[in-house]
Every structure is written in structure tokens, then in C-alpha cells.
Design a protein around this motif. Structure first.
Motif, short mmCIF file in Angstrom:
data_model
loop_
_atom_site.label_atom_id
_atom_site.label_comp_id
_atom_site.label_asym_id
_atom_site.label_seq_id
_atom_site.Cartn_x
_atom_site.Cartn_y
_atom_site.Cartn_z
N PHE A 224 -48.89 19.08 -2.46
CA PHE A 224 -48.19 18.62 -3.66
C PHE A 224 -48.62 17.18 -3.95
CE2 PHE A 224 -43.73 17.86 -5.63
CZ PHE A 224 -44.16 18.30 -6.87
N PRO A 225 -49.20 16.94 -5.15
CA PRO A 225 -49.75 15.61 -5.41
C PRO A 225 -48.70 14.51 -5.29
CG PRO A 225 -50.39 17.15 -7.15
CD PRO A 225 -49.38 17.86 -6.28
N ILE A 226 -49.13 13.41 -4.85
CA ILE A 226 -48.35 12.19 -4.57
C ILE A 226 -47.35 12.41 -3.43
CG2 ILE A 226 -46.98 10.26 -5.46
CD1 ILE A 226 -47.98 10.81 -8.24
N PHE A 227 -46.44 13.36 -3.56
CA PHE A 227 -45.39 13.55 -2.56
C PHE A 227 -46.00 13.93 -1.19
CE2 PHE A 227 -43.42 14.36 -6.65
CZ PHE A 227 -42.12 13.90 -6.55
N GLN A 228 -46.57 15.13 -1.12
CA GLN A 228 -47.10 15.59 0.17
C GLN A 228 -48.35 14.79 0.56
OE1 GLN A 228 -45.52 17.57 2.13
NE2 GLN A 228 -47.01 18.05 3.70
N ALA B 250 -36.01 25.95 -8.49
CA ALA B 250 -37.06 25.24 -7.75
C ALA B 250 -38.25 25.03 -8.69
CB ALA B 250 -37.48 26.06 -6.54
N GLY B 251 -39.10 24.07 -8.33
CA GLY B 251 -40.24 23.72 -9.18
C GLY B 251 -41.06 24.92 -9.64
N GLY B 252 -41.31 25.84 -8.72
CA GLY B 252 -42.17 26.97 -9.02
C GLY B 252 -41.57 27.97 -10.01
N GLU B 253 -40.28 27.87 -10.25
CA GLU B 253 -39.60 28.84 -11.13
C GLU B 253 -39.40 28.31 -12.55
OE1 GLU B 253 -36.58 30.72 -7.77
OE2 GLU B 253 -36.04 28.83 -8.72
N PHE C 252 -47.15 13.01 -15.31
CA PHE C 252 -48.18 13.55 -14.41
C PHE C 252 -47.80 14.92 -13.84
CE2 PHE C 252 -49.90 13.92 -10.04
CZ PHE C 252 -51.24 14.04 -10.36
N HIS C 253 -46.62 15.02 -13.25
CA HIS C 253 -46.22 16.31 -12.67
C HIS C 253 -45.85 17.33 -13.75
CE1 HIS C 253 -46.00 13.90 -8.96
NE2 HIS C 253 -46.30 15.04 -8.37
N ASP C 254 -45.28 16.86 -14.84
CA ASP C 254 -44.89 17.77 -15.92
C ASP C 254 -46.12 18.43 -16.54
OD1 ASP C 254 -42.44 16.69 -15.33
OD2 ASP C 254 -41.95 16.07 -17.36
N GLU C 255 -47.18 17.64 -16.70
CA GLU C 255 -48.41 18.17 -17.28
C GLU C 255 -49.00 19.24 -16.36
OE1 GLU C 255 -51.77 15.49 -17.60
OE2 GLU C 255 -52.47 16.50 -19.42
N ARG C 256 -49.01 18.94 -15.07
CA ARG C 256 -49.56 19.90 -14.10
C ARG C 256 -48.80 21.22 -14.09
NH1 ARG C 256 -53.01 18.06 -9.98
NH2 ARG C 256 -52.24 19.77 -8.72
N LEU C 257 -47.49 21.13 -14.34
CA LEU C 257 -46.68 22.35 -14.35
C LEU C 257 -46.87 23.13 -15.66
CD1 LEU C 257 -44.91 23.24 -11.99
CD2 LEU C 257 -42.92 22.32 -13.16
N GLY C 258 -47.51 22.52 -16.65
CA GLY C 258 -47.80 23.20 -17.92
C GLY C 258 -46.60 23.34 -18.83
N LEU C 259 -45.60 22.49 -18.65
CA LEU C 259 -44.35 22.65 -19.41
C LEU C 259 -44.55 22.51 -20.92
CD1 LEU C 259 -41.98 20.75 -16.94
CD2 LEU C 259 -42.19 23.22 -17.27
N TYR C 260 -45.61 21.80 -21.33
CA TYR C 260 -45.90 21.62 -22.76
C TYR C 260 -46.27 22.94 -23.42
CZ TYR C 260 -50.65 21.77 -20.93
OH TYR C 260 -51.79 22.16 -20.28
N ARG C 261 -46.60 23.94 -22.64
CA ARG C 261 -46.92 25.25 -23.21
C ARG C 261 -45.65 26.08 -23.45
NH1 ARG C 261 -49.65 27.72 -19.31
NH2 ARG C 261 -50.38 26.00 -18.01
N GLY D 77 -49.28 4.71 -12.10
CA GLY D 77 -50.67 4.75 -12.55
C GLY D 77 -51.05 6.09 -13.16
N LEU D 78 -50.66 7.19 -12.52
CA LEU D 78 -51.07 8.51 -13.00
C LEU D 78 -50.30 8.96 -14.24
CD1 LEU D 78 -51.56 10.21 -9.51
CD2 LEU D 78 -53.34 9.75 -11.19
N ASN D 79 -49.08 8.45 -14.41
CA ASN D 79 -48.31 8.82 -15.60
C ASN D 79 -48.96 8.32 -16.89
OD1 ASN D 79 -46.27 10.37 -14.47
ND2 ASN D 79 -44.96 8.60 -14.06
N ILE D 80 -49.67 7.22 -16.81
CA ILE D 80 -50.28 6.62 -18.01
C ILE D 80 -51.20 7.62 -18.70
CG2 ILE D 80 -51.86 4.82 -18.84
CD1 ILE D 80 -50.88 3.11 -16.41
N GLN D 81 -52.16 8.15 -17.95
CA GLN D 81 -53.14 9.06 -18.52
C GLN D 81 -52.51 10.39 -18.95
OE1 GLN D 81 -56.08 8.60 -19.52
NE2 GLN D 81 -56.79 10.70 -19.86
N SER D 82 -51.59 10.89 -18.13
CA SER D 82 -50.96 12.18 -18.47
C SER D 82 -50.13 12.08 -19.73
CB SER D 82 -50.08 12.66 -17.31
OG SER D 82 -50.89 12.95 -16.20
N LEU D 83 -49.42 10.97 -19.90
CA LEU D 83 -48.62 10.81 -21.12
C LEU D 83 -49.54 10.78 -22.34
CD1 LEU D 83 -45.92 10.38 -22.54
CD2 LEU D 83 -46.28 7.92 -22.31
#
Ligand code: CA
Length: 371
Positions: free
Chosen positions: A55-59, A208-211, A230-239, A293-299
């Protein structure tokens, strides 16, 4: 040896000089004082986390922490990291550390709210403090002492070890123009934030995140919060939803924790205990910086998507959520004296910190914005 001297300089510790003297003394006398720590012993520890593998950043941060600790201890403290479910289920992390099944864990204190309601103050409080305020409270304002006291009955020693920064309010499939728009809204939002949503007439849903993605896409929920761009984009929530609201009033500076079994920690020589403590501080800063740092580009990427609208929650909605937050926190405090004690300490520090922030960061950010 060079590596060791680097560490001596880093920690500036007389303990280590003491360890050297002990080594030379035992060489001549050939006797070991049982009270002196064994500075040659290798400790093989296990650590479990509440995060999915990789899991990026966390793990990733936790794995970096384990490597740092091994390097700083010159291989004397080796920490084998297991992601959630690899050794114990994610939400048994606290119990596994408490019972000594493993020596260390990483997660978030609000996961243990069922056991220790006041633990929520150590992770995220709606309209609470940002990372800056939380860290000041922990390291300077008595927050960490309260946290230690809270976990003491469980044989667990906590350290702040990560911060998400201000999260986003979340993804909604309809516009929120007044507090009435939250009535009947089914939203994935955990913890105290969820309780506040319920007060506004909404229905908090625990997922949970995966659901989350599937639930939002199928309309089982109308809205969700997750972390930040960053994490929201990876989860594809914008779709699955169009309106991306800010700010994360419910999680303004979510703190992650490192937890250590008390007896295991006490068995470590003092220099290794210090390495754990300083390693946690380094992880705390590293994670926060990665998020920022990573939120900048994802936003930027999310905002550029034609179907996504990034917008603030209306001031009237935020004011009402804030009023409902005070009611919620007071109700929780009435149910549990420990919650009340921590709430009062948190509130007092937050008020003091805000007065300073208004004329420091607050005034300065306003200045930049006005340019
Ligand atoms: Ca969140």
C-alpha cells in the motif's frame, strides 16, 4: 566501526560511549555484569500492520522504517514486516502487539475506538488540528503522555508515526448546497465524522478500502471519503462520482501510529530503544512529506478530468457540521470519563495553538493567497 561512529554522532548519546567502556572492561575482567545490556545481541522482531501489501506511503513507509532501524542499529534490531492479513487480520494488530504475539504494529489509533474511545483523539477529530498542531500537541503539549497512559493497561507503547495531512471531504454523486443535501445521504465515512454525518440526517456506512469503488459505482452509497488526491486517484473514485469536495473537515490531519509491546521494548538496550523512538519520528515526517508531495500532482490530474469538479463545501454546510461536531464530542464525553479527560486536554491545546496559528501560518498563507 565507521557506521557505528556515524550513529554515535547522530544520537549524541553518552549511552553508547558507556557501552564501549563496558566492552573494554569486560575484555579485561572477563566478567559480564548482568545489569548491563548486551550490545552484541541481535533482536529479531515481527511487525504487523493494518495496511494492504505494498500500500503506497503507508505500508511502504513501514518497510522503510524497518530498513532504517536495521541500518541504524548496525543489524542488531531486525524487524520483519507483515502487511494486514499476512500474519494476523489487519484489525487484530493492536491485540497482537498487546498480547506479545508480535513486538510491533502500525495502524491508526481510531481503529481501536471500540476498546478505547478516547484513542480517536490520537488519529483524527472533526474540526480538530492539522499535522502541525497534532505534532506540537504530541511532542510538546502533553498529547503523547496522554496517549501512553491510554495504552498502558494494554501493555502497548504508542508513537506518532505518519500523518496524511488534511484529507479531502470526499466524492459525491450530487451537489451539496445546503445541510439538507446531507439528509438521507449514504456515505462511507468512519469514526467521529460518521457520527456527525448521522446528526445531519445522513447514513454513515463502514466499508474497507477495497469495497468503496464498487459500492459508489453501483449506487449502494451516494458518497465516500477516502484519503486525499493521491490515494483517491489510485482507487479510481473519479470514475464513480463527479463532485470532489474539500476540505476534509472530518480528518484534518490523520495521525498514524507505531505501537510496541511494552515488555519487548523494555528488553531492548537503551540505544535500540532510542533508535525505535527516533525511527518513529523520522517515519512521522517522511509519511507526511510524501502525502503532501504526491497529492500535488494527483490533484492536478483529477482537476483536469472533464467529468470531475473540485469544489469547496459551502461555508454554511461547514458551519453546521462544526456545530454538530461539538454536540457529538460532548455527548461522547458524557459517556466515558477517559474520553472527557482527553477531549478537554485536546480542546485546550487546540485553542492555544489556533491563537498562534492565526498570526503565524494562517496570516502568512492568507498573504500568499492575496498575491
Ligand atoms: Ca479518510
Amino acid at each position: 566501526m565507521l557506521k557505528r561512529w556515524g550513529l554515535f554522532a547522530l544520537l549524541g548519546s553518552s549511552l553508547l560511549l558507556g557501552a564501549c567502556q563496558q566492552e573494554s572492561a569486560s575484555n579485561t575482567a572477563a566478567t559480564a555484569d548482568a545489569a548491563q545490556p548486551d550490545t552484541t545481541k541481535v533482536y529479531n522482531w515481527k511487525m504487523v500492520t493494518t495496511w494492504p501489501p505494498n500500500f503506497p506511503i503507508f505500508q511502504q513507509g513501514v518497510e522503510k522504517f524497518a530498513k532504517d532501524v536495521e541500518a541504524m542499529s548496525n543489524g542488531r534490531l531486525k524487524v520483519q514486516v507483515f502487511a494486514g492479513g499476512e500474519l494476523v487480520p489487519p484489525l487484530q494488530t493492536f491485540d497482537a502487539v498487546s498480547q506479545g504475539t508480535v513486538q510491533m504494529g502500525h495502524g491508526a489509533a481510531y481503529y481501536w475506538a471500540g476498546k478505547v474511545p478516547a484513542a480517536q483523539f490520537m488519529t483524527a477529530v472533526p474540526f480538530g488540528m492539522t499535522a502541525k498542531g497534532m505534532n506540537s500537541w504530541f511532542y510538546q503539549g502533553g498529547g503523547l503522555e496522554l496517549w501512553r497512559e491510554m495504552y498502558e493497561p494494554f501493555n502497548v507503547v504508542p508513537y506518532p508515526a505518519g500523518n496524511s495531512g488534511v484529507q479531502m471531504a470526499g466524492w459525491f454523486n450530487k451537489k451539496i448546497e445546503s445541510i439538507d443535501d446531507l439528509k438521507g445521504l449514504k456515505m462511507r465515512i468512519p469514526g467521529l465524522g460518521g457520527k456527525v454525518l448521522a446528526k445531519a440526517g445522513g447514513t454513515p456506512v463502514l466499508l474497507a478500502g477495497g469495497e468503496i469503488y464498487t459500492a459508489l459505482e453501483r449506487g449502494t452509497i451516494d458518497a465516500t471519503e477516502w484519503v486525499g488526491p493521491f490515494h483517491d486517484e489510485r482507487l479510481g473514485l473519479y470514475r464513480a462520482a463527479q463532485y470532489y469536495y474539500y476540505p476534509g473537515w472530518h480528518e484534518p490531519g490523520t495521525v498514524l501510529e507505531l505501537i510496541v509491546n511494552k515488555e519487548a521494548l523494555a528488553e531492548l538496550p537503551e540505544d535500540l530503544q532510542k533508535i525505535v523512538e527516533i525511527g518513529a519520528q523520522a517515519l512521522n515526517q517522511w509519511m507526511y512529506s510524501k502525502f503532501e508531495g504526491l497529492n500535488i500532482q494527483s490533484l492536478r490530474e483529477l482537476a483536469a478530468k472533464p467529468n470531475v469538479e473540485v469544489m469547496p463545501l459551502p461555508e454554511t454546510v461547514l458551519a453546521e457540521l462544526r456545530r454538530l461536531t461539538d454536540i457529538t464530542l460532548n455527548e461522547e464525553a458524557e459517556k466515558d470519563p477517559k474520553f472527557k479527560k482527553v477531549y478537554e486536554a485536546f480542546k485546550a491545546f487546540k485553542a492555544d495553538h489556533q491563537a498562534w496559528t492565526d498570526i503565524s501560518d494562517g496570516a502568512y498563507y492568507d498573504l500568499l493567497k492575496a498575491e
